[in-house]
Motif scaffolding. Structure first.
Motif, PDB file in Angstrom:
ATOM      1  N   VAL A  27       0.838  -1.209   0.000  1.00 19.50           N
ATOM      2  CA  VAL A  27       0.000   0.000   0.000  1.00 19.50           C
ATOM      3  C   VAL A  27       0.870   1.254   0.000  1.00 19.50           C
ATOM      4  CG1 VAL A  27      -1.659   1.323   1.381  1.00 19.50           C
ATOM      5  CG2 VAL A  27      -1.969  -1.138   1.080  1.00 19.50           C
ATOM      6  N   MET A  28       1.930   1.268   0.809  1.00 21.29           N
ATOM      7  CA  MET A  28       2.827   2.427   0.868  1.00 21.29           C
ATOM      8  C   MET A  28       3.502   2.679  -0.478  1.00 21.29           C
ATOM      9  SD  MET A  28       4.671   1.920   4.568  1.00 21.29           S
ATOM     10  CE  MET A  28       5.817   3.267   4.361  1.00 21.29           C
ATOM     11  N   ASN A  29       3.800   1.630  -1.206  1.00 19.70           N
ATOM     12  CA  ASN A  29       4.516   1.757  -2.478  1.00 19.70           C
ATOM     13  C   ASN A  29       3.576   1.958  -3.661  1.00 19.70           C
ATOM     14  OD1 ASN A  29       7.158   1.758  -3.711  1.00 19.70           O
ATOM     15  ND2 ASN A  29       6.551  -0.152  -4.692  1.00 19.70           N
ATOM     16  N   SER A  30       2.268   1.831  -3.442  1.00 17.34           N
ATOM     17  CA  SER A  30       1.330   1.883  -4.566  1.00 17.34           C
ATOM     18  C   SER A  30       1.285   3.248  -5.252  1.00 17.34           C
ATOM     19  CB  SER A  30      -0.072   1.487  -4.110  1.00 17.34           C
ATOM     20  OG  SER A  30      -0.562   2.414  -3.172  1.00 17.34           O
ATOM     21  N   ASP A  31       1.495   4.323  -4.521  1.00 17.69           N
ATOM     22  CA  ASP A  31       1.435   5.637  -5.157  1.00 17.69           C
ATOM     23  C   ASP A  31       2.812   6.145  -5.605  1.00 17.69           C
ATOM     24  OD1 ASP A  31       2.164   5.868  -2.500  1.00 17.69           O
ATOM     25  OD2 ASP A  31       1.243   7.842  -2.232  1.00 17.69           O
ATOM     26  N   LYS A  32       3.889   5.731  -4.949  1.00 17.53           N
ATOM     27  CA  LYS A  32       5.219   6.247  -5.267  1.00 17.53           C
ATOM     28  C   LYS A  32       5.989   5.348  -6.221  1.00 17.53           C
ATOM     29  CE  LYS A  32       5.340   8.593  -0.891  1.00 17.53           C
ATOM     30  NZ  LYS A  32       5.720   8.537   0.484  1.00 17.53           N
ATOM     31  N   LYS A  33       5.767   4.060  -6.168  1.00 17.41           N
ATOM     32  CA  LYS A  33       6.401   3.081  -7.051  1.00 17.41           C
ATOM     33  C   LYS A  33       7.924   3.180  -7.089  1.00 17.41           C
ATOM     34  CE  LYS A  33       2.679   1.201  -8.893  1.00 17.41           C
ATOM     35  NZ  LYS A  33       2.258  -0.114  -8.623  1.00 17.41           N
ATOM     36  N   TYR A  34       8.543   3.047  -5.924  1.00 17.63           N
ATOM     37  CA  TYR A  34      10.004   2.984  -5.877  1.00 17.63           C
ATOM     38  C   TYR A  34      10.450   1.640  -6.432  1.00 17.63           C
ATOM     39  CZ  TYR A  34       9.678   6.918  -2.631  1.00 17.63           C
ATOM     40  OH  TYR A  34       9.415   8.121  -2.046  1.00 17.63           O
ATOM     41  N   GLU A  35      11.427   1.658  -7.323  1.00 22.02           N
ATOM     42  CA  GLU A  35      11.908   0.422  -7.955  1.00 22.02           C
ATOM     43  C   GLU A  35      12.512  -0.535  -6.925  1.00 22.02           C
ATOM     44  OE1 GLU A  35      15.283  -1.026 -11.150  1.00 22.02           O
ATOM     45  OE2 GLU A  35      14.626   1.060 -11.168  1.00 22.02           O
ATOM     46  N   PHE A  36      13.297   0.015  -5.990  1.00 21.50           N
ATOM     47  CA  PHE A  36      13.957  -0.817  -4.974  1.00 21.50           C
ATOM     48  C   PHE A  36      12.933  -1.526  -4.098  1.00 21.50           C
ATOM     49  CE2 PHE A  36      15.949  -1.391  -0.775  1.00 21.50           C
ATOM     50  CZ  PHE A  36      17.030  -2.167  -1.135  1.00 21.50           C
ATOM     51  N   SER A  37      11.967  -0.777  -3.589  1.00 22.38           N
ATOM     52  CA  SER A  37      10.966  -1.394  -2.715  1.00 22.38           C
ATOM     53  C   SER A  37      10.058  -2.343  -3.499  1.00 22.38           C
ATOM     54  CB  SER A  37      10.142  -0.336  -1.983  1.00 22.38           C
ATOM     55  OG  SER A  37       9.511   0.521  -2.900  1.00 22.38           O
ATOM     56  N   ASN A  38       9.759  -2.006  -4.750  1.00 20.49           N
ATOM     57  CA  ASN A  38       8.933  -2.885  -5.576  1.00 20.49           C
ATOM     58  C   ASN A  38       9.615  -4.242  -5.771  1.00 20.49           C
ATOM     59  OD1 ASN A  38       6.583  -3.371  -7.090  1.00 20.49           O
ATOM     60  ND2 ASN A  38       7.644  -2.891  -8.988  1.00 20.49           N
ATOM     61  N   PHE A  39      10.920  -4.220  -6.003  1.00 21.44           N
ATOM     62  CA  PHE A  39      11.686  -5.459  -6.153  1.00 21.44           C
ATOM     63  C   PHE A  39      11.575  -6.324  -4.900  1.00 21.44           C
ATOM     64  CE2 PHE A  39      15.612  -7.817  -5.407  1.00 21.44           C
ATOM     65  CZ  PHE A  39      15.700  -8.562  -6.562  1.00 21.44           C
ATOM     66  N   GLN A  99      14.695 -15.380  -8.828  1.00 21.14           N
ATOM     67  CA  GLN A  99      14.487 -14.984 -10.234  1.00 21.14           C
ATOM     68  C   GLN A  99      13.084 -15.375 -10.706  1.00 21.14           C
ATOM     69  OE1 GLN A  99      16.430 -13.020 -11.905  1.00 21.14           O
ATOM     70  NE2 GLN A  99      17.990 -13.025 -10.313  1.00 21.14           N
ATOM     71  N   LYS A 100      12.598 -16.502 -10.247  1.00 17.57           N
ATOM     72  CA  LYS A 100      11.230 -16.922 -10.607  1.00 17.57           C
ATOM     73  C   LYS A 100      10.199 -15.963 -10.020  1.00 17.57           C
ATOM     74  CE  LYS A 100      11.837 -20.550 -13.080  1.00 17.57           C
ATOM     75  NZ  LYS A 100      11.481 -20.502 -14.500  1.00 17.57           N
ATOM     76  N   TYR A 101      10.435 -15.486  -8.799  1.00 13.59           N
ATOM     77  CA  TYR A 101       9.514 -14.523  -8.193  1.00 13.59           C
ATOM     78  C   TYR A 101       9.416 -13.267  -9.050  1.00 13.59           C
ATOM     79  CZ  TYR A 101       9.936 -17.336  -3.888  1.00 13.59           C
ATOM     80  OH  TYR A 101       9.927 -18.347  -2.964  1.00 13.59           O
ATOM     81  N   ASN A 102      10.542 -12.809  -9.592  1.00  8.68           N
ATOM     82  CA  ASN A 102      10.524 -11.629 -10.454  1.00  8.68           C
ATOM     83  C   ASN A 102       9.718 -11.890 -11.718  1.00  8.68           C
ATOM     84  OD1 ASN A 102      12.038  -9.983  -8.785  1.00  8.68           O
ATOM     85  ND2 ASN A 102      13.971 -10.593  -9.703  1.00  8.68           N
ATOM     86  N   GLU A 103       9.827 -13.085 -12.273  1.00  5.07           N
ATOM     87  CA  GLU A 103       9.056 -13.435 -13.467  1.00  5.07           C
ATOM     88  C   GLU A 103       7.567 -13.550 -13.150  1.00  5.07           C
ATOM     89  OE1 GLU A 103      10.559 -16.999 -15.322  1.00  5.07           O
ATOM     90  OE2 GLU A 103      12.632 -16.301 -15.117  1.00  5.07           O
ATOM     91  N   TRP A 104       7.248 -14.243 -12.071  1.00  4.64           N
ATOM     92  CA  TRP A 104       5.841 -14.467 -11.714  1.00  4.64           C
ATOM     93  C   TRP A 104       5.101 -13.186 -11.379  1.00  4.64           C
ATOM     94  CZ3 TRP A 104       7.143 -18.941  -7.823  1.00  4.64           C
ATOM     95  CH2 TRP A 104       7.538 -20.070  -8.552  1.00  4.64           C
ATOM     96  N   PHE A 105       5.774 -12.261 -10.729  1.00  7.08           N
ATOM     97  CA  PHE A 105       5.122 -11.035 -10.264  1.00  7.08           C
ATOM     98  C   PHE A 105       5.591  -9.810 -11.029  1.00  7.08           C
ATOM     99  CE2 PHE A 105       5.498 -13.832  -6.415  1.00  7.08           C
ATOM    100  CZ  PHE A 105       4.176 -14.240  -6.413  1.00  7.08           C
ATOM    101  N   LYS A 106       5.958  -9.973 -12.298  1.00 12.72           N
ATOM    102  CA  LYS A 106       6.492  -8.849 -13.079  1.00 12.72           C
ATOM    103  C   LYS A 106       5.454  -7.748 -13.301  1.00 12.72           C
ATOM    104  CE  LYS A 106       5.668 -11.243 -17.402  1.00 12.72           C
ATOM    105  NZ  LYS A 106       6.293 -11.976 -18.477  1.00 12.72           N
ATOM    106  N   ASN A 107       4.191  -8.064 -13.265  1.00 15.59           N
ATOM    107  CA  ASN A 107       3.130  -7.061 -13.492  1.00 15.59           C
ATOM    108  C   ASN A 107       2.669  -6.381 -12.218  1.00 15.59           C
ATOM    109  OD1 ASN A 107       3.101  -7.575 -16.265  1.00 15.59           O
ATOM    110  ND2 ASN A 107       1.706  -9.299 -15.993  1.00 15.59           N
TER     111      ASN A 107
END
Length: 108
Positions: A27-39, A99-107
């Motif tokens: 929720v905190m990252n939903s409006d700012k979309k920081y790449e580091f935290s999103n990862f 690496q699979k987590y990044n593929e599965w949740f890329k969207n």
């Protein structure tokens, strides 16, 4: 720029603190979309989903119990590594399934 990285780091750390922390970080990252935290949110979500799957496997007598017990140790190792990477400001995937987590949740 420095403040943006620190905020992203704080959100990434929160993502590894229980399932509630993961939801709060999302929720905190939903409006700012920081790449580091999103990862790190993706990594933490993957660990949580894997834990849920291990719980389902643990229902199966004997073989499921063994797989579940071994899986929990691996899951704990992955969680520790993800947390350490977030603390150190590194955007490194967790061992084994990162690496699979990044593929599965890329969207996400």
């Amino acid at each position: 720029m420095e403040n943006k990285e620190v905020q992203g780091k704080d959100i990434a750390l929160i993502a590894y603190l229980t399932l509630v922390g993961l939801i709060i970080a999302f929720v905190m990252n939903s409006d700012k979309k920081y790449e580091f935290s999103n990862f790190h949110i993706k990594q933490s979500l993957g660990i949580a989903v894997t834990g849920f799957a291990l719980g389902l496997i643990g229902i199966i007598p004997v073989l499921g119990w063994l797989v579940s017990i071994l899986g929990v140790f691996l899951l704990f190792y992955m969680w520790i590594m993800g947390l350490i990477n977030a603390i150190n400001g590194k955007q490194v995937a967790v061992p084994v399934l990162g690496q699979k987590y990044n593929e599965w949740f890329k969207n996400l």
